[in-house]
Design a protein around this motif. Structure first.
Motif, PDB file in Angstrom:
ATOM      1  N   GLU A  71       3.533   5.063 -10.060  1.00 39.60           N
ATOM      2  CA  GLU A  71       4.951   4.995  -9.405  1.00 39.60           C
ATOM      3  C   GLU A  71       4.748   4.910  -7.433  1.00 39.60           C
ATOM      4  OE1 GLU A  71       9.116   8.121  -9.421  1.00 39.60           O
ATOM      5  OE2 GLU A  71       7.126   9.433  -9.452  1.00 39.60           O
ATOM      6  N   THR A  72       4.926   3.796  -6.528  1.00 40.67           N
ATOM      7  CA  THR A  72       4.714   4.172  -5.111  1.00 40.67           C
ATOM      8  C   THR A  72       5.653   4.620  -4.212  1.00 40.67           C
ATOM      9  OG1 THR A  72       5.213   1.786  -4.961  1.00 40.67           O
ATOM     10  CG2 THR A  72       2.936   2.458  -5.873  1.00 40.67           C
ATOM     11  N   TYR A  73       6.882   4.691  -4.527  1.00 36.24           N
ATOM     12  CA  TYR A  73       8.385   5.359  -3.880  1.00 36.24           C
ATOM     13  C   TYR A  73       9.706   6.078  -4.542  1.00 36.24           C
ATOM     14  CZ  TYR A  73      12.154   4.479   0.013  1.00 36.24           C
ATOM     15  OH  TYR A  73      12.752   4.035   0.668  1.00 36.24           O
ATOM     16  N   THR A  74       9.579   7.437  -4.204  1.00 29.52           N
ATOM     17  CA  THR A  74      10.550   7.673  -5.100  1.00 29.52           C
ATOM     18  C   THR A  74      12.021   7.876  -3.647  1.00 29.52           C
ATOM     19  OG1 THR A  74       9.111   8.558  -6.266  1.00 29.52           O
ATOM     20  CG2 THR A  74      11.255   9.793  -6.280  1.00 29.52           C
ATOM     21  N   ALA A 102       9.286  22.299  -3.908  1.00 31.28           N
ATOM     22  CA  ALA A 102       8.711  21.307  -2.930  1.00 31.28           C
ATOM     23  C   ALA A 102       8.384  19.909  -3.036  1.00 31.28           C
ATOM     24  CB  ALA A 102       7.895  21.514  -1.556  1.00 31.28           C
ATOM     25  N   ASN A 103       7.679  19.390  -1.968  1.00 33.95           N
ATOM     26  CA  ASN A 103       6.617  18.262  -2.859  1.00 33.95           C
ATOM     27  C   ASN A 103       5.174  18.242  -3.213  1.00 33.95           C
ATOM     28  OD1 ASN A 103       6.354  15.394  -3.447  1.00 33.95           O
ATOM     29  ND2 ASN A 103       5.514  14.948  -1.711  1.00 33.95           N
ATOM     30  N   TYR A 106       6.840  11.146  -0.657  1.00 36.40           N
ATOM     31  CA  TYR A 106       6.775  11.278   0.878  1.00 36.40           C
ATOM     32  C   TYR A 106       6.607  10.170   1.282  1.00 36.40           C
ATOM     33  CZ  TYR A 106       3.898  15.586   1.159  1.00 36.40           C
ATOM     34  OH  TYR A 106       3.353  16.941   1.148  1.00 36.40           O
ATOM     35  N   ARG A 107       6.600   9.160   0.601  1.00 37.05           N
ATOM     36  CA  ARG A 107       7.090   7.648   0.984  1.00 37.05           C
ATOM     37  C   ARG A 107       9.024   7.128   1.072  1.00 37.05           C
ATOM     38  NH1 ARG A 107       2.809   5.623  -2.062  1.00 37.05           N
ATOM     39  NH2 ARG A 107       1.140   5.090  -1.546  1.00 37.05           N
ATOM     40  N   GLY A 108       9.543   7.958   0.097  1.00 37.19           N
ATOM     41  CA  GLY A 108      10.662   8.112  -0.544  1.00 37.19           C
ATOM     42  C   GLY A 108      11.186   8.750   0.650  1.00 37.19           C
ATOM     43  N   ALA A 109      11.064   9.774   1.846  1.00 38.63           N
ATOM     44  CA  ALA A 109      11.978  10.212   2.701  1.00 38.63           C
ATOM     45  C   ALA A 109      13.044   9.174   3.149  1.00 38.63           C
ATOM     46  CB  ALA A 109      11.237  11.547   4.008  1.00 38.63           C
ATOM     47  N   LEU A 110      12.218   8.124   3.661  1.00 38.15           N
ATOM     48  CA  LEU A 110      12.394   6.585   4.548  1.00 38.15           C
ATOM     49  C   LEU A 110      14.014   6.977   4.700  1.00 38.15           C
ATOM     50  CD1 LEU A 110      10.990   4.270   5.877  1.00 38.15           C
ATOM     51  CD2 LEU A 110      12.064   2.516   4.151  1.00 38.15           C
ATOM     52  N   TYR A 111      14.584   6.750   4.120  1.00 34.78           N
ATOM     53  CA  TYR A 111      16.074   6.508   4.328  1.00 34.78           C
ATOM     54  C   TYR A 111      17.071   7.973   3.928  1.00 34.78           C
ATOM     55  CZ  TYR A 111      14.945   1.481   5.264  1.00 34.78           C
ATOM     56  OH  TYR A 111      14.393   0.499   5.659  1.00 34.78           O
ATOM     57  N   ALA A 112      16.715   8.334   2.615  1.00 32.93           N
ATOM     58  CA  ALA A 112      17.307   9.438   2.583  1.00 32.93           C
ATOM     59  C   ALA A 112      17.232  10.857   2.813  1.00 32.93           C
ATOM     60  CB  ALA A 112      16.897   9.568   0.863  1.00 32.93           C
ATOM     61  N   LYS A 153      -0.723  18.283 -12.891  1.00 32.25           N
ATOM     62  CA  LYS A 153       0.132  17.683 -13.358  1.00 32.25           C
ATOM     63  C   LYS A 153       1.223  16.514 -12.577  1.00 32.25           C
ATOM     64  CE  LYS A 153       0.839  21.335 -16.157  1.00 32.25           C
ATOM     65  NZ  LYS A 153       2.390  22.300 -16.714  1.00 32.25           N
ATOM     66  N   CYS A 154       1.192  17.019 -11.232  1.00 30.63           N
ATOM     67  CA  CYS A 154       1.653  16.486 -10.268  1.00 30.63           C
ATOM     68  C   CYS A 154       1.105  15.151  -9.839  1.00 30.63           C
ATOM     69  CB  CYS A 154       2.736  17.034  -9.681  1.00 30.63           C
ATOM     70  SG  CYS A 154       3.113  15.694  -8.183  1.00 30.63           S
ATOM     71  N   ARG A 155       0.194  13.629 -10.063  1.00 30.69           N
ATOM     72  CA  ARG A 155      -0.576  13.051  -9.815  1.00 30.69           C
ATOM     73  C   ARG A 155      -0.177  12.693  -8.066  1.00 30.69           C
ATOM     74  NH1 ARG A 155      -1.491  14.599 -14.745  1.00 30.69           N
ATOM     75  NH2 ARG A 155      -2.141  13.072 -16.875  1.00 30.69           N
ATOM     76  N   PRO A 156      -1.677  12.411  -7.074  1.00 32.24           N
ATOM     77  CA  PRO A 156      -1.626  11.930  -5.856  1.00 32.24           C
ATOM     78  C   PRO A 156      -0.318  11.273  -5.253  1.00 32.24           C
ATOM     79  CG  PRO A 156      -3.450  12.810  -6.443  1.00 32.24           C
ATOM     80  CD  PRO A 156      -3.184  12.582  -7.772  1.00 32.24           C
ATOM     81  N   GLU A 157      -0.567  10.122  -6.426  1.00 33.46           N
ATOM     82  CA  GLU A 157       0.529   8.562  -6.924  1.00 33.46           C
ATOM     83  C   GLU A 157       1.584   9.325  -6.424  1.00 33.46           C
ATOM     84  OE1 GLU A 157      -1.275   8.172 -10.699  1.00 33.46           O
ATOM     85  OE2 GLU A 157      -2.573   8.872  -8.715  1.00 33.46           O
ATOM     86  N   ASN A 158       1.780  10.060  -7.401  1.00 35.64           N
ATOM     87  CA  ASN A 158       3.342  10.465  -7.555  1.00 35.64           C
ATOM     88  C   ASN A 158       3.652  10.945  -6.586  1.00 35.64           C
ATOM     89  OD1 ASN A 158       2.713  10.989 -10.354  1.00 35.64           O
ATOM     90  ND2 ASN A 158       4.234   9.561  -9.929  1.00 35.64           N
TER      91      ASN A 158
END
Length: 289
Positions: A93-96, A43-44, A230-236, A220-225
């Motif tokens: 990184e701001t969008y995945t 999970a994220n 979360y933002r990357g869910a948009l269309y995928a 290790k997983c920074r909050p911005e990543n």
């Protein structure tokens, strides 16, 4: 179980996917049993080692129908040890887009020699990891011999999780020591409710030293990543939800009774057109496990 580290090439040049390869100490001999490889995605905000208690139970299970050859747990490219390896490329990184995770999964499958009738690989994923497995199967049908999707995030309409991303960016990231981090997470309203084994693994493998020889620990997983995912869910996520009918491999959905991201009724409503599919809410799962 035996554990080894393996590094795969990601789908994008210069990025790597770090994985743990797990094998049972004793491989049971079963004439006629199908030999399978498990590919696990998290999970994220989580990481690959959180699958270890589950794998211990799976390796202890005996079946005359299948035998687990090995299990490969991946760290998403901006999580866990993959994040450490890819730090320079994921900074800022701001969008995945979740398609990136799906492409990485397919890249790993290719390096394993699996997919499309070659090596039998069963994908097991949680939340974002489950959605990424489904996306990978949609992008490349019959890459998996089967998929087990636990609480997949499958929105039917575009959403960028703006509120969750904003909360994530406020997360605490640093502790004076590993013991201080353990104390913090044990008393946290969210993490404190976890099984202690999972919480211990989260701290042991989800943090890194803030510098050479430093006692201070940082995520290790920074909050911005994490927020970028979360933002990357948009269309995928809607793409996956609205194209589930295209999935050709056997698929099982496991959902938590009180899940906000994957409510059982919502999952039941959108999976009906999958050719070979089962759905087991949490209550049913524990009644037969």
């Amino acid at each position: 179980m035996d554990t080894a580290r393996r590094v795969f090439s990601g789908a994008r040049t210069g990025q790597t996917i770090v994985a743990n390869v797990y094998r049972p100490h004793v491989r049971p001999h079963a004439d006629g049993a199908r030999r399978v490889t498990l590919l696990l995605t998290h999970a994220n905000g989580f990481h690959k080692e959180l699958w270890e208690p589950t794998l211990q139970r799976l390796f202890a299970h005996r079946s005359g129908r299948w035998t687990i050859e090995e299990a490969i747990a991946l760290d998403g490219y901006n999580h866990g040890d993959s994040a450490v390896a890819n730090r320079a490329s994921i900074a800022g990184e701001t969008y995945t887009p979740w398609f990136l995770a799906a492409r990485d999964i397919l890249a790993v499958l290719s390096q394993l020699g699996g997919g499309r009738g070659k090596r039998a690989v069963v994908g097991i994923g949680h939340s974002w990891g489950a959605s990424s497995l489904l996306l990978a199967e949609l992008l490349s049908p019959l890459s998996f011999a089967g998929i087990i999707a636990t609480d997949p995030v499958l929105h039917t309409k575009p959403t960028g999780h703006a509120e969750v991303a904003a909360i994530t960016l406020k997360r605490r990231t640093e502790w004076a020591s590993e013991s201080a981090a353990r104390e913090y997470f044990a008393g946290h309203p969210f993490f404190g409710a976890w099984d202690p084994r999972i919480r211990d693994l989260y701290v042991a493998h989800g943090l890194e030293a803030s510098g050479p020889g430093a006692a201070t620990r940082i995520l290790k997983c920074r909050p911005e990543n994490e927020a970028a995912v979360y933002r990357g869910a948009l269309y995928a996520s809607p793409f996956a939800a609205n194209n589930l009918w295209r999935i050709q491999c056997p698929t099982a959905f496991l959902t938590g009774e009180t899940s906000h991201l994957a409510p059982p009724q919502h999952i039941a409503d959108i999976i009906g057109d999958i050719t070979d599919c089962t759905h087991m809410p949490e209550a049913e799962f524990y009644s037969v496990s």
